[in-house]
Every structure is written in C-alpha cells, then in structure tokens.
Motif scaffolding. Structure first.
Motif, short mmCIF file in Angstrom:
data_model
loop_
_atom_site.label_atom_id
_atom_site.label_comp_id
_atom_site.label_asym_id
_atom_site.label_seq_id
_atom_site.Cartn_x
_atom_site.Cartn_y
_atom_site.Cartn_z
N ASN A 179 36.58 31.02 28.04
CA ASN A 179 36.78 29.62 27.66
C ASN A 179 38.19 29.39 27.12
O ASN A 179 38.73 28.29 27.18
CB ASN A 179 35.75 29.21 26.60
N GLU A 180 38.79 30.45 26.52
CA GLU A 180 40.13 30.31 25.97
C GLU A 180 41.17 30.32 27.11
O GLU A 180 40.81 30.21 28.27
CB GLU A 180 40.43 31.44 24.98
N SER A 181 42.43 30.50 26.74
CA SER A 181 43.51 30.55 27.72
C SER A 181 43.26 31.68 28.71
O SER A 181 43.26 32.86 28.34
CB SER A 181 44.86 30.76 27.01
N VAL A 182 43.04 31.32 29.97
CA VAL A 182 42.66 32.32 30.97
C VAL A 182 43.76 33.35 31.16
O VAL A 182 43.50 34.56 31.16
CB VAL A 182 42.34 31.62 32.32
N GLU A 183 44.98 32.88 31.31
CA GLU A 183 46.08 33.82 31.60
C GLU A 183 46.27 34.81 30.46
O GLU A 183 46.47 36.00 30.67
CB GLU A 183 47.36 33.05 31.86
N THR A 184 46.16 34.30 29.22
CA THR A 184 46.36 35.17 28.05
C THR A 184 45.28 36.24 27.98
O THR A 184 45.56 37.42 27.75
CB THR A 184 46.35 34.34 26.77
N ARG A 189 49.89 62.13 36.32
CA ARG A 189 49.98 60.75 35.85
C ARG A 189 50.03 59.78 37.03
O ARG A 189 50.61 60.11 38.06
CB ARG A 189 51.24 60.53 34.98
N VAL A 190 49.40 58.66 36.87
CA VAL A 190 49.53 57.54 37.81
C VAL A 190 49.71 56.26 37.00
O VAL A 190 49.28 56.18 35.86
CB VAL A 190 48.32 57.40 38.74
N GLY A 191 50.36 55.31 37.63
CA GLY A 191 50.50 54.01 37.02
C GLY A 191 49.55 52.99 37.64
O GLY A 191 48.69 53.33 38.44
N CYS A 192 49.74 51.74 37.27
CA CYS A 192 48.81 50.72 37.75
C CYS A 192 49.50 49.37 37.74
O CYS A 192 50.07 48.96 36.72
CB CYS A 192 47.56 50.70 36.88
N SER A 193 49.46 48.67 38.87
CA SER A 193 49.96 47.29 38.95
C SER A 193 48.77 46.36 39.11
O SER A 193 47.80 46.69 39.80
CB SER A 193 50.92 47.14 40.13
N VAL A 194 48.83 45.19 38.46
CA VAL A 194 47.67 44.29 38.41
C VAL A 194 48.10 42.88 38.76
O VAL A 194 49.17 42.42 38.37
CB VAL A 194 47.02 44.30 37.00
N GLY A 195 47.25 42.21 39.53
CA GLY A 195 47.43 40.78 39.82
C GLY A 195 46.18 40.02 39.43
O GLY A 195 45.06 40.54 39.54
N GLY A 196 46.32 38.78 38.97
CA GLY A 196 45.17 38.02 38.51
C GLY A 196 45.12 36.63 39.11
O GLY A 196 46.14 36.03 39.44
N SER A 197 43.89 36.12 39.27
CA SER A 197 43.68 34.75 39.76
C SER A 197 42.31 34.28 39.29
O SER A 197 41.49 35.08 38.81
CB SER A 197 43.77 34.70 41.29
N VAL A 198 42.06 32.98 39.42
CA VAL A 198 40.81 32.39 38.92
C VAL A 198 40.19 31.51 39.99
O VAL A 198 40.87 30.73 40.66
CB VAL A 198 41.08 31.55 37.65
N TRP A 199 38.90 31.70 40.18
CA TRP A 199 38.12 30.88 41.12
C TRP A 199 37.15 30.01 40.34
O TRP A 199 36.53 30.48 39.40
CB TRP A 199 37.34 31.79 42.07
N PRO A 200 37.01 28.72 40.67
CA PRO A 200 37.65 28.02 41.81
C PRO A 200 38.93 27.27 41.44
O PRO A 200 39.32 26.36 42.15
CB PRO A 200 36.56 27.04 42.23
N ASP A 201 39.56 27.63 40.31
CA ASP A 201 40.76 26.90 39.89
C ASP A 201 41.86 26.97 40.94
O ASP A 201 42.56 25.98 41.20
CB ASP A 201 41.28 27.46 38.57
N HIS A 202 42.05 28.17 41.56
CA HIS A 202 43.15 28.36 42.50
C HIS A 202 42.77 28.01 43.93
O HIS A 202 43.64 27.70 44.74
CB HIS A 202 43.64 29.81 42.43
N ASP A 203 41.52 28.10 44.28
CA ASP A 203 41.06 27.71 45.62
C ASP A 203 39.53 27.72 45.62
O ASP A 203 38.90 28.48 44.86
CB ASP A 203 41.59 28.67 46.69
#
Length: 547
Positions: free
Chosen positions: A464-469, A494-508
């Motif tokens: 419910n709060e700021s989604v991106e945060t 060791r391995v690293g990690c890259s992350v991407g985020g999105s929200v449904w249905p806000d983005h599509d």
C-alpha cells in the motif's frame, strides 16, 4: 431384444473398460500436451536466444581484433609496408574466419592484403571503404563482389561476407587509410551446429534460420529458403523485441512450433539485429502425446476384451453375489463412493471380486500418479521452485481475482564464469543455494519462480505504501544476500545479482507484458554496472550500498 446374463456380463466389462480407457487417454493427453508444448516451445526460444547471443558475441570478438590490429603502429602509419603485410598475413593465418584483410591508403588503393588479393586495386567505391573512413563500420551479410572469383570456393555456392572496417590516422591525426576485412559467413553455420546439435538429438526435424532485421531476408537456413523474404508472425514479434515461441503456419502451408529471438548486441557492440528462428514440425513436437494416447487405447481395448471373455465364461456361476458386485460397480460408475464386495466361498467369484477391487485401486493409483505428474510439471527439478507453467497458472488465478502484483525479475551476475570455470555441477549447486537464499529473503506468501538458466522471478502483493521504495528495499536485501560467498567443494565462490521491477496492472493490463518490463529494467541494471535495482519507467538507478 433381451440378452442373457453372460452377454450382459461381457458387454458390461467391455464397455466400462473402454470408457475408462478413453477418459484416461483424454485426461492424460489434455494435461500433458500443453505441458509438452510449453516445454518444447521454451526450449526452442531459449536455443534461439543462445544462438543470437553467440552470433553477437562472435562479432564482438572479431571487431575487437580489428580494433587491436588498427592500433599497431605499422598498420596506423605503414612506413614499412612489408611489416604491415606480415602482420596481416599472420592475423589471416591465425583467424581463418577473416576471408580477406586489406590495408588501403587515403585514396582507397590496397597497399597490403592477405595473400596479396586485390593488392594495388582501388576499392574507394566499396562500402567497406566508404563507410570505414568515417568510423568503425560493421556491414550486414552480403554476396561477394570483388572477391567472388579470387578466393577459393570448394562448395561452389555463392560466397557471402560480413564487413568490418576502421579508419586509420597518422601521428598527426590525419586520415591515412582504412583497415578493411571480410568475414566469411560460413562461421554462422558452425555456430548453428554447436548450438542446435543437442536439440536435434532430442527433437527430430529441428531447423534454424538467421533472418536479417532490416528486410526479413533469410541469411542462414535451408538452401531453398536462403535469400528469400520470410514474412511470418515470429519474425515480426522478434523485431519487436520478443523472445518467445508460438505455433504458426509457414509459407509451405505446414504448421511448426517456432521459437524466436533477436540479437541485441554484446557489451559495447549494438548488433545488426539478426533474428534467430528455430522450428520443428508440429506433428514431431506433439508425437509423444499421440503415441501415449494410442498406447492407452490399445491397452484398454485388450483389457476390455479379456474382461469380456471372463464375464462370459463365469456368468453362469454368478447369481446373487454378482448382483452385489454389479450394484457396487454401477454406483462407482455414477461417481458415488462404494466398495466392491469381496465374495468368499466360490473361487471364481473370489477371483472376480478381487480383480475388480484391484482394478478400482489401480485406477485410483493412476489418478494419484497423474496428480504427481502434474505437480512435477509445475516445479523446477533442480531448485524445487515454480516454473513457467506454474507462473502461467498463478497469473491466471491472480487475473481472475483482480489482485495487484509487483514483479522482481532477477538475473545472476558472473554465473556463466562459474559454469565455465568449475563445471555445470558446481553451477547447479550455486543455483540451489541461490533458491534457498531467495526463500530466506522473502515472505512465505511471496511466490518465487525459476524462469530458466539463472533467471528468477519473485511475485508479491503490491504494498500500500510507495511501491518503488518497498521494491527497492526488498531488491537490495536480495542483492545483499545473494552476494554473500558460497562455500562449496571448490572453495569460496561469489555471484552478483541484477534486479528489475514492475507493477501489474499499473504498467500494463497484460501481466506477461509487465514481466517483460521488469526484464527490460533488469538489463538496464546490468548496463549501468550490475548488482543494482531498476524500477520500470524510472531512470534513477538504485545500487545496493557496498555492492
């Protein structure tokens, strides 16, 4: 018309076994066909992706070699043309994929060349010089013009090249000529064989196409299709950036299961937009389902005949006890809970009632086995996480319930180096540990899926709060946990990690499109340094402190 008891018995057993066999066949084929279709389709799309990446990686390496050669002083300012000739011959000998390497002066005259082909000729009107004098030039696949009759051609087929050229400057920074190369397009067939051979061993009839992203011309494929325009949905979808699969009709009128992907370059090489298509005939892809269905029908038919004969032979001895058995069987046929009575005292009836009880138990076990098979089809065998099939069903349920969901798309950084250096068994151990850390770093109500290779997707209810945060906080926690060392037999990895985020249905409105947005955001993270989180439609890149 009335039938005697023997006829009724034979007919009853024959019909019930046939009906049950058909129901079992339909159930299995329905569940397994979609699963097999997805698995094969994902395999084809993954193969297409790997080949597209392999092609771009190869081109990136060759461009790097030309860059290095262009920085050598004897090439940049060839006061000693003999030394330049020797360098070119050495590169041509070490890397036969360069069919021709030439050095021109400022006017376009070839002053040094591999095997001295075109030596003394003026190529100032050729694109490799015209474009190369303005900056690094990577030309798409084209037929040989000047070199068609000068290079050996054992196959007799039209020769094709990919051009790479670079301008040269003297010590004062003045343009002094062009370093021009022609790569033989035959290397693409070698890449195809390396990528596709394992697939051909499992799926008959698999074929690979490389299609130009400019005009949809087939650059690599079956001889009868090379050079022709390929106007099909998979090509158009790939041009739009999709990496997926579909069943579609091709120009020959046949249907194929088709996987597709487009090359998006490698590191600083943006790529030429080559589209890779991998297809197999639909009948080949779905042959296992049809074979299973036929086997079940044959087995059921044989079983029905056997039981009909047994019913006919022993019907004369069956009276009251048989009515009890028939009544129980009829109840089972109607879907009611009932137990086949066990008849004692008459050996034949004991056998009959016992056989029927075992038959019912066998059908129950078969149904239970189907449930186990369905469970296996929804989970990744290595990590135990949900797979793409499970994700599809999850999203369908979420769509019907109208829940808002947040997606975190993860990809491991440096995992390929572990596979290459320590082997796939060690890589699998790392993937298992990554899966455990993902579970530790998320809530029980969050869903985790392995989409293939070292790619993972976490689905959670939108806060419910700021989604991106909130997503940034969760992502940083994941990155921090995954970056911790892995203690294995080979030592600390060791391995690293890259992350991407999105929200449904806000983005599509389409959840799969939203997932692709998260995937795109992930690659933004990779381009901007890895070990970071990127939120869709937000150009601000958030990196974990200390990562």
């Amino acid at each position: 018309m009335k039938f005697n008891l023997r006829a009724y018995m034979a007919l009853f057993f024959g019909v019930i076994i046939i009906v049950l066999t058909m129901l079992l066949s339909i159930t299995i084929s329905k569940h397994s066909s979609e699963t097999i279709k997805r698995e094969i389709g994902n395999s084809l799309s993954t193969t297409a992706y790997h080949m597209a990446d392999k092609l771009d990686s190869f081109m990136w390496s060759r461009i790097g070699e030309v860059e290095v050669l262009s920085q050598i002083e004897d090439i940049k300012s060839p006061d000693d043309l003999q030394a330049a000739q020797e360098l070119i011959d050495q590169l041509h000998s070490s890397f036969p994929v360069f069919s021709w390497i030439g050095l021109t002066d400022a006017a376009g005259n070839v002053v040094a060349a591999s095997d001295q082909i075109l030596f003394g000729k003026n190529i100032s009107q050729r694109p490799v010089y015209q474009e190369g004098k303005n900056g690094t030039f990577i030309g798409d696949v084209h037929n040989a013009v000047l070199l068609a009759n000068l290079l050996p051609n054992p196959t007799g087929e039209p020769m094709q090249f990919v051009d790479i050229s670079k301008p040269l400057t003297d010590a004062n920074g003045n343009f002094s000529g062009v370093l021009a190369t022609h790569l033989s397009w035959e290397w693409s067939s070698q890449v195809k064989d390396e990528i596709v051979q394992p697939l051909k061993d499992e799926l008959s009839g698999a074929e690979v196409f490389v299609v130009s992203g400019k005009d949809n011309t087939v650059l690599l494929g079956p001889p009868h299709m090379t050079g022709k325009i390929l106007d099909i949905n998979s090509v158009h979808n790939a041009v739009n950036g999709e990496n997926n699969w579909l069943v579609e009709e091709w120009p020959d009128g046949k249907k194929y299961l088709t996987g597709f992907s487009i090359g998006d370059g490698h590191q600083d090489y943006s790529g030429l937009g080559w589209i890779v298509i991998v297809r197999i005939p639909a009948e080949n892809a779905f042959a296992p389902v049809e074979n299973l269905k036929i086997f079940i029908i044959k087995l059921g038919t044989i079983t029905a005949v056997i039981f009909a004969v047994i019913g006919w032979l022993f019907a004369g001895f069956v009276t009251s006890p048989l009515r009890k058995i028939t009544k129980a069987a009829h109840s089972l046929r109607l879907g009611k809970e009932a137990a086949i009575p066990y008849i004692k005292g008459i050996k034949d009836l004991e056998l009959l009632s016992g056989s029927l009880r075992e038959l019912v138990d066998s059908l129950v076990r078969t149904e239970s086995s189907l449930g186990v098979m369905e469970n296996l089809a929804h989970h990744d065998l290595l990590t135990g996480l949900g797979n793409r099939v499970a994700l599809d069903q999850f999203l369908k349920k979420a769509h019907n319930l109208g829940h808002s969901l947040a997606f975190l798309y993860l990809d491991l950084d440096g995992f390929k180096q572990i596979n290459d250096s320590h082997g796939h068994q060690t890589g699998d151990m790392v993937l298992k540990e990554v899966a455990n850390r993902l579970k530790e770093s998320t809530r029980k109500e969050d869903s985790i899926f392995r989409l293939g290779g070292d790619e993972f997707l976490i689905v959670m209810d939108t806060p419910n709060e700021s989604v991106e945060t909130i997503l940034e906080t969760v992502a940083n926690k994941l990155i921090e946990n995954i970056n911790k060392p892995y203690t294995l037999d080979h030592g600390m990895l060791r391995v690293g990690c890259s992350v991407g985020g999105s929200v449904w249905p806000d983005h599509d409105i389409d959840p799969f499109t939203v997932i692709s947005y998260a995937d795109e955001a992930l690659y933004v993270s990779k381009r901007f340094g890895k070990n970071m989180f990127t939120f869709h439609q937000n150009t601000s890149k958030k990196q974990m402190p200390g990562a």
